[in-house]
Write an enzyme that holds these catalytic residues in place. Sequence first.
Site, mmCIF file in Angstrom:
data_model
loop_
_atom_site.group_PDB
_atom_site.id
_atom_site.type_symbol
_atom_site.label_atom_id
_atom_site.label_comp_id
_atom_site.label_asym_id
_atom_site.label_seq_id
_atom_site.Cartn_x
_atom_site.Cartn_y
_atom_site.Cartn_z
ATOM 1 C CE LYS A 99 -1.276 15.317 -23.923
ATOM 2 N NZ LYS A 99 -0.914 14.310 -24.932
ATOM 3 C CE1 TYR A 135 -1.469 -6.034 2.465
ATOM 4 C CE2 TYR A 135 -1.204 -4.133 1.010
ATOM 5 C CZ TYR A 135 -1.942 -4.837 1.945
ATOM 6 O OH TYR A 135 -3.161 -4.355 2.351
#
Length: 382
Positions: free
Chosen positions: A38, A270
């Site tokens: 999955k 940042y």
Amino acid sequence: MNETPTRVYAEIDLDAVRENVRALRARAPRSRLMAVVKANAYGHGAVPCARAAQEAGADWLGTATPEEALELRAAGIGGPVLCWLWTPGGPWREAIEAGIDVSVSAMWALDEVRAAARAAGRPARVQLKADTGLGRNGCQPADWAELVGAAVAAQAEGTVQVTGVWSHFACADEPGHPSIQLQLAAFRDMLAYAEKEGVEPEVRHIANSPATLTLPESHFDLVRPGLAVYGVSPAPEIGTPAQLGLRPAMTLKASVALVKTVPAGHGVSYGHHHVTESRTTLALIPAGYADGLPRNASGAGPVLVGGRIRHAAGRIAMDQFVVDLGPGAADGAVSAGDEAVLLGDAERGEPTAEDWAQAAHTIAYEIVTRIGGRVPRVYLGG
């Protein structure tokens, strides 16, 4: 892919997948094995990993969604496949026609399966899921008699073939947790009831990766490892991959994009959460949270560059982050174009998925599955 990408890419070693499947089969020698593929095989690539797992002896494949299961069939992958995460109106008929086992946890699902089987003109292969204490998908014990009775009736009318009874652990990654034995007892009770009512399952299963590795009494007819197939430990408490006899299949690599010297007091990325203490050398790694690196690992995410493990300096941005090489690196020991290893195998001295998980306060499952679609996969051993 013929050419190795230059920005960032994930090497997937299919030989490692095969070795891990064989190692897991040895842990449960009397049981069949389902390799769970999955979420794009936990970020590793569903189709190539499914093929590799089958080559190593995986008897079943498992997916969450029907679309994932149908992708395997579209790629020509045969053999038993189970998919378990259904919503009303799902592609039941397509799954039935593709010979995919479907999981049923409630009456609405059984009703939709029966209607789809009539439309397809063939019985649906159905596995009944019991909620033994996880509290997620699965049928509660109080509703089990109704669901089992309806499934047996559907089987008698020819719309359903009940091929399995199964469940899922809540805390198998915490050895000794009291819920483990409670769930095993509940599973045995619900399984015994279903069999008394006429269900003859081909497979009975509850063991995920940690249970496959640590809980032999949970193996029943089939074990269902996921993360361990890809050589990542399902929990630090259980052991490292090497201690468990597993080898990580994914190595995430990038090319250093820029190396430069900056003065003391220089802000990095940042928010200036990192400010240089002295004149130092910075290296730019061209991968960020758009590639799947967790922003929560800002200031801590590890990377092997210039022969040493270093850590993200300041914020991890969308496409890039910076490592501070230190003042002694100004002699050019790291250059643009050099290889940086973001995650791989601790046995090779590389950072691991678990290292990134600890840096981001999450689990290794999330680290590998979140590696994004814009990161090319390069397959080895294929």
